[in-house]
Design a protein around this motif. Sequence first.
Motif, PDB file in Angstrom:
ATOM      1  N   ILE A   4       0.842  -1.204   0.000  1.00  0.00           N
ATOM      2  CA  ILE A   4       0.000   0.000   0.000  1.00  0.00           C
ATOM      3  C   ILE A   4       0.871   1.246   0.000  1.00  0.00           C
ATOM      4  O   ILE A   4       0.658   2.185  -0.775  1.00  0.00           O
ATOM      5  CB  ILE A   4      -0.936  -0.007   1.218  1.00  0.00           C
ATOM      6  N   SER A   5       1.874   1.247   0.872  1.00  0.00           N
ATOM      7  CA  SER A   5       2.750   2.408   0.979  1.00  0.00           C
ATOM      8  C   SER A   5       3.522   2.648  -0.318  1.00  0.00           C
ATOM      9  O   SER A   5       3.777   3.807  -0.700  1.00  0.00           O
ATOM     10  CB  SER A   5       3.723   2.208   2.144  1.00  0.00           C
ATOM     11  N   ALA A   6       3.879   1.576  -1.022  1.00  0.00           N
ATOM     12  CA  ALA A   6       4.660   1.716  -2.248  1.00  0.00           C
ATOM     13  C   ALA A   6       3.789   2.085  -3.442  1.00  0.00           C
ATOM     14  O   ALA A   6       4.174   2.907  -4.280  1.00  0.00           O
ATOM     15  CB  ALA A   6       5.415   0.426  -2.531  1.00  0.00           C
ATOM     16  N   ARG A   7       2.587   1.531  -3.535  1.00  0.00           N
ATOM     17  CA  ARG A   7       1.755   1.722  -4.726  1.00  0.00           C
ATOM     18  C   ARG A   7       1.073   3.084  -4.784  1.00  0.00           C
ATOM     19  O   ARG A   7       0.599   3.481  -5.843  1.00  0.00           O
ATOM     20  CB  ARG A   7       0.702   0.608  -4.801  1.00  0.00           C
ATOM     21  N   VAL A   8       1.002   3.782  -3.657  1.00  0.00           N
ATOM     22  CA  VAL A   8       0.380   5.112  -3.695  1.00  0.00           C
ATOM     23  C   VAL A   8       1.323   6.150  -4.295  1.00  0.00           C
ATOM     24  O   VAL A   8       0.984   7.345  -4.340  1.00  0.00           O
ATOM     25  CB  VAL A   8      -0.052   5.571  -2.283  1.00  0.00           C
ATOM     26  N   GLU A   9       2.472   5.715  -4.789  1.00  0.00           N
ATOM     27  CA  GLU A   9       3.418   6.624  -5.421  1.00  0.00           C
ATOM     28  C   GLU A   9       2.796   7.352  -6.613  1.00  0.00           C
ATOM     29  O   GLU A   9       3.176   8.477  -6.938  1.00  0.00           O
ATOM     30  CB  GLU A   9       4.655   5.835  -5.868  1.00  0.00           C
TER      31      GLU A   9
END
Length: 254
Positions: free
Chosen positions: A85-90
């Motif tokens: 989640i933290s990576a894909r919200v880029e």
Amino acid sequence: MSEWLVLTLAMAAACAVVLAIVVINHRRIPEDDDPSETPDVIEYMTMMIGVIYAIVLGLAIAGVWEARGAAQETVRQEAQAMHEISARVEVYPQDVRARIRADVDAYVAYVVDQEWTHMAEEGELSEEGTALLEKVRRGVTDYHPANDFEGQAYQPLVDQVALADDARGARGQNAGATMPGVVWFGLIIGALVTVGLIFTLQIRRTGRELLLAGLFSVLIAFLLFLIWDFDAPFGRGISATAAPFTDLFPQLTP
């Protein structure tokens, strides 16, 4: 009907049938029968009880070890989902990205620093952790993608939130003891019977026999302690750890 009542009746019935057969068979034995011609039943029964109890102990240890491994795997899945989640919200705008990542960091920090202790002491998840995960969910689902590029990332993000929620639920189910009380009853009674058989073999006070008897009793106690220690995957000495969270979110580690 209570399972304990069923167990008691089954054990009593089995004992009564065996004793009745022994008494009836004893009355049919002729007076000139020589008992020395038949093998000693004590040695056979001692051996069989030891073998059966060893199998039960082995199955119990394998069961609690597997439960601990499954608990650790759910932690890994939950941590990986939060990391995704933290990576894909880029791909989201900077303010949205920052808000969601802050919610994820707050959830992970709370799980590692506070909820882990709460699970060990209470055997359940905390309401605060549930609320923090729900905040992450709201941050992901309430955002409306502004273009196709963001839209392609939206559904995978929602799926990762669902995976994290599912893994968290599994973690909550494994937070307490996993071994049923009736199994502990069998393990403890079996240990008492197995150790008690030492006294039916006319043990003497020689150093070798006392040493072996002591070592045998210590081994049984150690195996029971091992089962008890593994029985609560998050609550005792050899327990599942929060390492997957700290490995994937090193910035939150003190």
